[in-house]
Design a protein around this motif. Structure first.
Motif, mmCIF file in Angstrom:
data_model
loop_
_atom_site.group_PDB
_atom_site.id
_atom_site.type_symbol
_atom_site.label_atom_id
_atom_site.label_comp_id
_atom_site.label_asym_id
_atom_site.label_seq_id
_atom_site.Cartn_x
_atom_site.Cartn_y
_atom_site.Cartn_z
ATOM 1 N N ARG A 133 30.338 65.205 -4.095
ATOM 2 C CA ARG A 133 30.800 66.220 -3.137
ATOM 3 C C ARG A 133 30.758 67.621 -3.755
ATOM 4 O O ARG A 133 30.394 68.592 -3.097
ATOM 5 C CB ARG A 133 32.237 65.922 -2.703
ATOM 6 C CG ARG A 133 32.411 64.804 -1.693
ATOM 7 C CD ARG A 133 33.768 64.892 -1.003
ATOM 8 N NE ARG A 133 34.867 64.937 -1.965
ATOM 9 C CZ ARG A 133 35.578 63.883 -2.357
ATOM 10 N NH1 ARG A 133 35.305 62.688 -1.865
ATOM 11 N NH2 ARG A 133 36.553 64.023 -3.232
ATOM 12 N N ARG A 139 28.125 64.629 2.244
ATOM 13 C CA ARG A 139 28.979 65.355 3.177
ATOM 14 C C ARG A 139 30.401 65.439 2.632
ATOM 15 O O ARG A 139 30.882 64.512 1.966
ATOM 16 C CB ARG A 139 28.944 64.739 4.574
ATOM 17 C CG ARG A 139 29.121 63.240 4.632
ATOM 18 C CD ARG A 139 28.870 62.707 6.031
ATOM 19 N NE ARG A 139 29.815 63.288 6.987
ATOM 20 C CZ ARG A 139 29.602 63.308 8.299
ATOM 21 N NH1 ARG A 139 28.489 62.793 8.802
ATOM 22 N NH2 ARG A 139 30.495 63.839 9.115
ATOM 23 N N ARG A 140 31.089 66.519 2.931
ATOM 24 C CA ARG A 140 32.375 66.825 2.314
ATOM 25 C C ARG A 140 33.504 65.911 2.758
ATOM 26 O O ARG A 140 34.542 65.829 2.080
ATOM 27 C CB ARG A 140 32.756 68.278 2.619
ATOM 28 C CG ARG A 140 31.793 69.302 2.023
ATOM 29 C CD ARG A 140 32.162 70.711 2.441
ATOM 30 N NE ARG A 140 33.504 71.068 2.000
ATOM 31 C CZ ARG A 140 33.787 71.539 0.786
ATOM 32 N NH1 ARG A 140 32.819 71.690 -0.111
ATOM 33 N NH2 ARG A 140 35.027 71.845 0.456
ATOM 34 N N ASP A 141 33.350 65.214 3.881
ATOM 35 C CA ASP A 141 34.434 64.373 4.377
ATOM 36 C C ASP A 141 34.328 62.913 3.949
ATOM 37 O O ASP A 141 35.112 62.069 4.380
ATOM 38 C CB ASP A 141 34.523 64.458 5.911
ATOM 39 C CG ASP A 141 33.185 64.179 6.598
ATOM 40 O OD1 ASP A 141 32.202 63.900 5.886
ATOM 41 O OD2 ASP A 141 33.133 64.260 7.840
ATOM 42 N N VAL A 142 33.380 62.598 3.091
ATOM 43 C CA VAL A 142 33.233 61.225 2.595
ATOM 44 C C VAL A 142 34.153 61.012 1.392
ATOM 45 O O VAL A 142 34.210 61.835 0.477
ATOM 46 C CB VAL A 142 31.775 60.928 2.189
ATOM 47 C CG1 VAL A 142 31.663 59.556 1.519
ATOM 48 C CG2 VAL A 142 30.881 60.984 3.411
ATOM 49 N N THR A 143 34.874 59.904 1.391
ATOM 50 C CA THR A 143 35.800 59.595 0.309
ATOM 51 C C THR A 143 35.355 58.351 -0.462
ATOM 52 O O THR A 143 34.472 57.609 -0.015
ATOM 53 C CB THR A 143 37.222 59.340 0.847
ATOM 54 O OG1 THR A 143 37.248 58.071 1.542
ATOM 55 C CG2 THR A 143 37.662 60.446 1.795
ATOM 56 N N ASP A 146 35.710 55.294 1.623
ATOM 57 C CA ASP A 146 34.560 55.093 2.507
ATOM 58 C C ASP A 146 33.444 54.363 1.763
ATOM 59 O O ASP A 146 32.834 53.420 2.285
ATOM 60 C CB ASP A 146 34.015 56.452 2.987
ATOM 61 C CG ASP A 146 34.917 57.148 3.988
ATOM 62 O OD1 ASP A 146 35.524 56.461 4.828
ATOM 63 O OD2 ASP A 146 35.014 58.380 3.921
ATOM 64 N N PRO A 187 31.261 66.239 12.723
ATOM 65 C CA PRO A 187 32.632 65.792 12.444
ATOM 66 C C PRO A 187 32.817 64.324 12.794
ATOM 67 O O PRO A 187 32.326 63.847 13.826
ATOM 68 C CB PRO A 187 33.485 66.694 13.342
ATOM 69 C CG PRO A 187 32.656 67.924 13.527
ATOM 70 C CD PRO A 187 31.234 67.434 13.602
ATOM 71 N N LEU A 188 33.528 63.606 11.943
ATOM 72 C CA LEU A 188 33.775 62.187 12.187
ATOM 73 C C LEU A 188 34.995 62.024 13.088
ATOM 74 O O LEU A 188 35.970 62.771 12.966
ATOM 75 C CB LEU A 188 33.993 61.468 10.852
ATOM 76 C CG LEU A 188 32.765 61.467 9.927
ATOM 77 C CD1 LEU A 188 33.131 60.910 8.551
ATOM 78 C CD2 LEU A 188 31.639 60.653 10.547
ATOM 79 N N ALA A 191 39.773 59.537 10.718
ATOM 80 C CA ALA A 191 39.962 59.862 9.301
ATOM 81 C C ALA A 191 39.592 58.682 8.413
ATOM 82 O O ALA A 191 39.586 57.520 8.855
ATOM 83 C CB ALA A 191 41.409 60.261 9.048
ATOM 84 N N ALA A 192 39.299 58.973 7.148
ATOM 85 C CA ALA A 192 38.985 57.919 6.181
ATOM 86 C C ALA A 192 40.225 57.068 5.922
ATOM 87 O O ALA A 192 41.355 57.555 6.035
ATOM 88 C CB ALA A 192 38.501 58.538 4.872
#
Length: 210
Positions: A133, A139-143, A146, A187-188, A191-192
């Motif tokens: 990241r 992508r910035r919202d991947v944890t 995930d 946008p997903l 939330a993760a």
């Protein structure tokens, strides 16, 4: 029983159980494991209090191996390639073992040994994901959570045709890797998952000891 014989029997049981789980999944019986190991059913219970403990021992070894792979990749010069290699290793491990996905996707999280091993894997995955990241490789919202869940996706997707196309999971792994890129990310909707969500995941494992 001499200590050497006991150690040999334990090794036979673990090897047989690992092979049976890989081939047939969590529903395999202790009796079948004992037969494959060439020992009496009682011998299995001499080494493991129950089927859950035997499964936990095998899963923990597998998860530890994957965690060690991820830890070694933390020094890889390319965070993107490091994450890709980690996900490939995880998907490949699951492609050869039908039961591992149950551990990785938290269906056995109530066992303390598996919980500890799973938490270690999630921590390693988060470190690898954070590196990727930071350089904008994903992508910035991947944890990391995930990523842990995605490890089982390629094999699961390819399951209906796995016998005819044993390497098809690689196609879907690459589709997933491409989907992690930040280009054109939207946008997903949800939330993760969090560590609490993993702990609360429903337990669908078999508890049969027959």
């Amino acid at each position: 029983m001499p200590r050497a014989d006991a150690a040999r029997n334990r090794s036979l049981v673990i090897d047989a159980a690992a092979a049976e789980l890989a081939e047939h999944g969590l529903d395999v019986s202790v009796a079948r494991i004992a037969t494959r190991a060439g020992v009496a059913k009682g011998t299995v219970f001499n080494h493991f209090a129950n089927k859950e403990d035997l499964i936990a021992a095998i899963f923990c070894d597998q998860l530890a191996t994957l965690s060690a792979t991820g830890e070694a990749l933390l020094t890889h010069p390319s965070p993107r390639e490091a994450l890709h290699e980690f996900m490939t290793a995880g998907a490949e491990l699951q492609a050869g073992d039908r039961s591992l996905c149950a551990a990785v996707t938290a269906t056995s999280r109530d066992h303390p040994m598996i919980r500890e091993a799973s938490d270690r894997l999630a921590d390693v995955a988060e470190q690898l994901t954070a590196r990727a990241r930071q350089i904008g490789a994903i992508r910035r919202d991947v944890t990391g959570r995930d990523i842990v869940l995605l490890l089982g996706a390629p094999t699961t997707i390819a399951t209906p045709v796995a016998s005819a196309c044993p390497d098809l999971w690689r196609r879907y792994l690459h589709l997933i890797l491409d989907a992690l890129r930040p280009e054109a990310a939207r946008p997903l909707p949800v939330a993760a998952p969090t560590s609490r969500d993993f702990t609360a995941a429903p337990d669908t494992r078999t508890t049969s000891a027959t």
